[in-house]
Design a protein around this motif. Sequence first.
Motif, PDB file in Angstrom:
ATOM      1  N   GLY A   1     -28.049   4.063  24.187  1.00 24.79           N
ATOM      2  CA  GLY A   1     -26.876   3.204  24.192  1.00 24.79           C
ATOM      3  C   GLY A   1     -26.220   3.172  22.828  1.00 24.79           C
ATOM      4  O   GLY A   1     -26.785   3.646  21.832  1.00 24.79           O
ATOM      5  N   ALA A   2     -24.998   2.633  22.793  1.00 21.05           N
ATOM      6  CA  ALA A   2     -24.255   2.498  21.546  1.00 21.05           C
ATOM      7  C   ALA A   2     -23.633   1.106  21.505  1.00 21.05           C
ATOM      8  O   ALA A   2     -22.994   0.679  22.471  1.00 21.05           O
ATOM      9  N   LEU A   3     -23.833   0.409  20.403  1.00 23.03           N
ATOM     10  CA  LEU A   3     -23.299  -0.939  20.238  1.00 23.03           C
ATOM     11  C   LEU A   3     -22.070  -0.868  19.343  1.00 23.03           C
ATOM     12  O   LEU A   3     -22.149  -0.422  18.203  1.00 23.03           O
TER      13      LEU A   3
ATOM     14  N   ARG B   1     -17.862  10.200  26.774  1.00 26.26           N
ATOM     15  CA  ARG B   1     -17.925  11.427  27.575  1.00 26.26           C
ATOM     16  C   ARG B   1     -19.313  12.043  27.584  1.00 26.26           C
ATOM     17  O   ARG B   1     -19.664  12.775  28.509  1.00 26.26           O
ATOM     18  N   ALA B   2     -20.096  11.731  26.562  1.00 28.67           N
ATOM     19  CA  ALA B   2     -21.464  12.254  26.502  1.00 28.67           C
ATOM     20  C   ALA B   2     -22.396  11.491  27.444  1.00 28.67           C
ATOM     21  O   ALA B   2     -23.585  11.820  27.542  1.00 28.67           O
TER      22      ALA B   2
ATOM     23  N   TYR C   1     -15.152   6.957  19.954  1.00 30.10           N
ATOM     24  CA  TYR C   1     -15.421   6.291  21.225  1.00 30.10           C
ATOM     25  C   TYR C   1     -15.334   7.231  22.416  1.00 30.10           C
ATOM     26  O   TYR C   1     -16.221   7.251  23.274  1.00 30.10           O
ATOM     27  N   LYS C   2     -14.285   8.024  22.485  1.00 31.96           N
ATOM     28  CA  LYS C   2     -14.094   8.888  23.654  1.00 31.96           C
ATOM     29  C   LYS C   2     -15.205   9.913  23.778  1.00 31.96           C
ATOM     30  O   LYS C   2     -15.744  10.148  24.866  1.00 31.96           O
TER      31      LYS C   2
ATOM     32  N   LEU D   1     -23.583  13.784  15.748  1.00 28.80           N
ATOM     33  CA  LEU D   1     -24.535  14.754  16.292  1.00 28.80           C
ATOM     34  C   LEU D   1     -25.487  15.255  15.211  1.00 28.80           C
ATOM     35  O   LEU D   1     -26.705  15.322  15.419  1.00 28.80           O
ATOM     36  N   GLU D   2     -24.925  15.609  14.074  1.00 28.80           N
ATOM     37  CA  GLU D   2     -25.766  16.098  12.979  1.00 28.80           C
ATOM     38  C   GLU D   2     -26.723  15.004  12.511  1.00 28.80           C
ATOM     39  O   GLU D   2     -27.879  15.272  12.185  1.00 28.80           O
ATOM     40  N   GLY D   3     -26.244  13.765  12.497  1.00 31.09           N
ATOM     41  CA  GLY D   3     -27.057  12.655  12.023  1.00 31.09           C
ATOM     42  C   GLY D   3     -28.257  12.349  12.897  1.00 31.09           C
ATOM     43  O   GLY D   3     -29.272  11.841  12.409  1.00 31.09           O
TER      44      GLY D   3
END
Length: 241
Positions: free
Chosen positions: A51-53, A70-71, A65-66, A39-41
């Motif tokens: 998306g996230a790879l 959840r976000a 991951y969780k 989040l800070e990054g």
Amino acid sequence: VNISLKVIRTGSTDGNCYAICADDEILLLDFGCRYQQILEGIDFKISNVVGALLTHIHGDHAKSYKEVSRAGIPVYANRETAEQLEMAKVAPEKIAIPIGRFLVTAFYVPHDDTPNYAYLITLPNGEKLLYATDFGYLPYTFKKTKITHFLIECNHLDMAPDKTSGKYKHSIKGHSSLSTVKKIMQINKSPNLSNVILCHLSESWGNPEIMQHEIETVVGDEVSVKIAHSGLICELSEIPF
């Protein structure tokens, strides 16, 4: 369009997480650190993440991951990893899929016996970025792809790993050596190459100065070679309006 790569965390101890930011869209590459650090990054712009790879299931890549799921962030992974974690989407092998304004093609790379993906990402401006980490070698060449940016693991010096260490076999088979990365650059460099960011260096068996210098000798003066560290921001490109 302003496009940049931010290193949120890198390495086995700190975990691995990177963010490609293209104006109001963010694509996460792995999330192996604390969620608060992610989040800070990204300056808490979680709604901008398209998306996230995920490369593979190991904790220094998959730790948050969780929380990421959840976000409401779509997580993409190889089939084996998606089945283990549930809720993750399968990124089909060698088939380009759109994620926001990014186009992503996944392919397997060898990481001991752990199913692991690398990702070829077409940025919104058409340039190509290859993200590859935790691999013994790259099974494909990309000379014709004309990659502009490499975010690539350079884990250890060839003679550095301690043969008596319990991690020796894993490091040799599952992580890239300096000579391996040098060969990858020799094979795949093109006039389009602009940036090489070396990531996931071993705290014990790596050497940032030697690695940076050796890769610079291969790619030439016109290519920027950087060592990834937390907080590093690499401007990838700008397109005038």
